[in-house]
Design an enzyme around this catalytic site. Structure first.
Site, short mmCIF file in Angstrom:
data_model
loop_
_atom_site.label_atom_id
_atom_site.label_comp_id
_atom_site.label_asym_id
_atom_site.label_seq_id
_atom_site.Cartn_x
_atom_site.Cartn_y
_atom_site.Cartn_z
N GLN A 209 0.87 -1.18 0.00
CA GLN A 209 0.00 0.00 0.00
C GLN A 209 0.90 1.23 0.00
O GLN A 209 1.58 1.52 0.98
CB GLN A 209 -0.90 -0.01 1.22
CG GLN A 209 -1.73 -1.29 1.36
CD GLN A 209 -2.81 -1.41 0.30
OE1 GLN A 209 -3.81 -0.69 0.32
NE2 GLN A 209 -2.63 -2.34 -0.62
N ARG A 229 -4.83 3.83 4.31
CA ARG A 229 -4.09 4.53 3.28
C ARG A 229 -4.41 3.94 1.92
O ARG A 229 -4.83 2.78 1.80
CB ARG A 229 -2.60 4.45 3.57
CG ARG A 229 -2.06 3.05 3.55
CD ARG A 229 -0.67 2.94 4.11
NE ARG A 229 0.28 3.73 3.32
CZ ARG A 229 1.60 3.61 3.43
NH1 ARG A 229 2.10 2.76 4.29
NH2 ARG A 229 2.39 4.35 2.71
N ALA A 250 -12.10 2.12 3.83
CA ALA A 250 -11.05 1.32 3.19
C ALA A 250 -10.21 2.15 2.24
O ALA A 250 -10.45 3.33 2.01
CB ALA A 250 -11.70 0.14 2.47
N HIS A 251 -9.21 1.48 1.66
CA HIS A 251 -8.22 2.20 0.84
C HIS A 251 -8.86 2.80 -0.42
O HIS A 251 -9.74 2.23 -1.04
CB HIS A 251 -7.03 1.33 0.48
CG HIS A 251 -7.36 0.04 -0.23
ND1 HIS A 251 -6.42 -0.92 -0.45
CD2 HIS A 251 -8.50 -0.45 -0.74
CE1 HIS A 251 -6.96 -1.94 -1.08
NE2 HIS A 251 -8.24 -1.67 -1.26
N ASN A 252 -8.40 4.01 -0.73
CA ASN A 252 -8.78 4.74 -1.94
C ASN A 252 -10.23 5.19 -1.97
O ASN A 252 -10.74 5.60 -3.02
CB ASN A 252 -8.45 3.93 -3.21
CG ASN A 252 -6.97 3.67 -3.35
OD1 ASN A 252 -6.52 2.53 -3.20
ND2 ASN A 252 -6.20 4.72 -3.60
#
Length: 347
Positions: A209, A229, A250-252
């Site tokens: 990540q 991240r 969650a990511h993004n």
């Protein structure tokens, strides 16, 4: 003693005349402007010197019996008020503004506590406060008026703009950015690795990540909330985004300005949520979705498709008496059989 108990004044609060308060709130005063209030209270527990409010009509019966010195209320409830009345269009908003006058944060104590660790390569403004057992890693930048509370960790290259407040035991990962006046409550983790995995010959391989988290100005992040991240691009929250306790982002994920999300909501990766949305508690939102501006999602809803039209959406099933719910479950189990029998029936 807790605010609203109707007992002694809130510690550190100052009395204010009802007339001054009416002027500050833009309220129409019905009563003696020289009366003074020194604390907030509920209608039921208020005593002399207390300010109360009525917003929910369910509490109107308590208005006639209240012992408050003054009450914030709408014009429609004025006839039942036995004390000074501050008449406003939106009592709840006016109550929020009034509480700001009673709330007292401890004064900032600029400097670095003896039991904190600040890397020599970090830049801390002289007007910031770094509390005991806090850690500020290399490359981090801490702006003026920032409070980093006890036990917080500010990761390498993180950036905190003016007047950010990390209350206690907050963890910020590498490169995390927090905009001005953002508040992060205890136990929140911002910038941990997102949940990225790839199957490799029967075993999971971790996907690195490489992004970070960018949060705008005037945001609030609840206790034990987690914001991952990004995998490549960053996870992004706009300005004035409010997350309750135990929210998982969650990511993004991208969340637009002025959106509010209640406790225990989970948002899967790469979903984009628009501006001025409200998502009620315990809802789950799938990944790679688009939710437009001005969407309201009711409690315990499951969102598996993108939403392109503003409005209210929901799928949570409200609780029912157990016997009624059991009958509903039985009937649900019979639906497939009934459907098949109907298809076989002659027309």
């Amino acid at each position: 003693m807790a605010a609203g108990s109707g007992g002694d004044p809130v510690a550190g609060s100052d009395a204010i005349s009802v007339g001054e308060l009416a002027e500050a709130l833009g309220a129409r005063l019905v009563g003696d402007p020289d009366e003074r209030v020194d604390r907030p209270a509920t209608l039921a527990t208020a005593g002399p010197g207390a300010l109360a409010f009525l917003s929910n009509p369910a509490y109107r019966p308590q208005l006639k019996e209240t012992r408050a010195t003054a009450v914030l209320l709408a014009e429609s409830a004025l006839d039942d008020c036995p004390c000074a009345a501050l008449v406003v269009d939106d009592p709840y908003l006016a109550w929020c503004m009034a509480l700001e006058r009673f709330a007292r944060e401890p004064d900032l104590d600029p400097g670095i506590h003896d039991r904190a660790h600040v890397d020599p390569e970090a830049r801390v403004d002289p007007g910031a406060e770094i509390g005991p057992m806090a850690v500020v890693e290399a490359g981090a930048r801490i702006g003026a008026g920032v409070r980093v509370g006890p036990g917080c960790v500010v990761g390498r290259d993180a950036r905190l703009e003016r007047d950010v407040r990390l209350t206690a035991n907050v963890t910020l990962g590498p490169g995390v950015q927090l905009g001005e006046r953002t508040i992060v409550h205890p136990g929140a983790v911002i910038g941990a690795d997102g949940f990225g995995l790839a199957m490799d010959q029967g075993h999971w391989r971790k996907v690195p990540q490489l992004g970070t988290v960018r949060i705008g100005a005037d945001c609030e992040i609840g206790a034990n909330t987690t914001i991952d991240r990004g995998a490549i691009d960053d996870t992004v929250l706009g300005d004035d985004v409010r997350l309750d306790n135990q929210v998982q982002v969650a990511h993004n994920v991208v969340i637009g300005d002025h959106t509010a999300i209640a406790g225990c909501v989970g948002i899967a990766g790469s979903t984009r949520i628009g501006r001025y949305c409200m998502i009620a508690g315990a809802s789950g939102i799938g990944g790679h979705l688009e939710i437009c501006d001005h969407v309201v999602i009711t409690a315990m809803s499951t969102v598996l498709d993108s939403i392109s039209e503003p409005g209210q959406y929901g799928s949570g099933i409200p609780a029912r008496p157990l016997r009624a719910w059991q009958r509903t479950l039985v009937r649900l189990g019979q639906l497939e059989r009934l459907f098949r029998s109907r298809r076989r029936a002659p027309r």
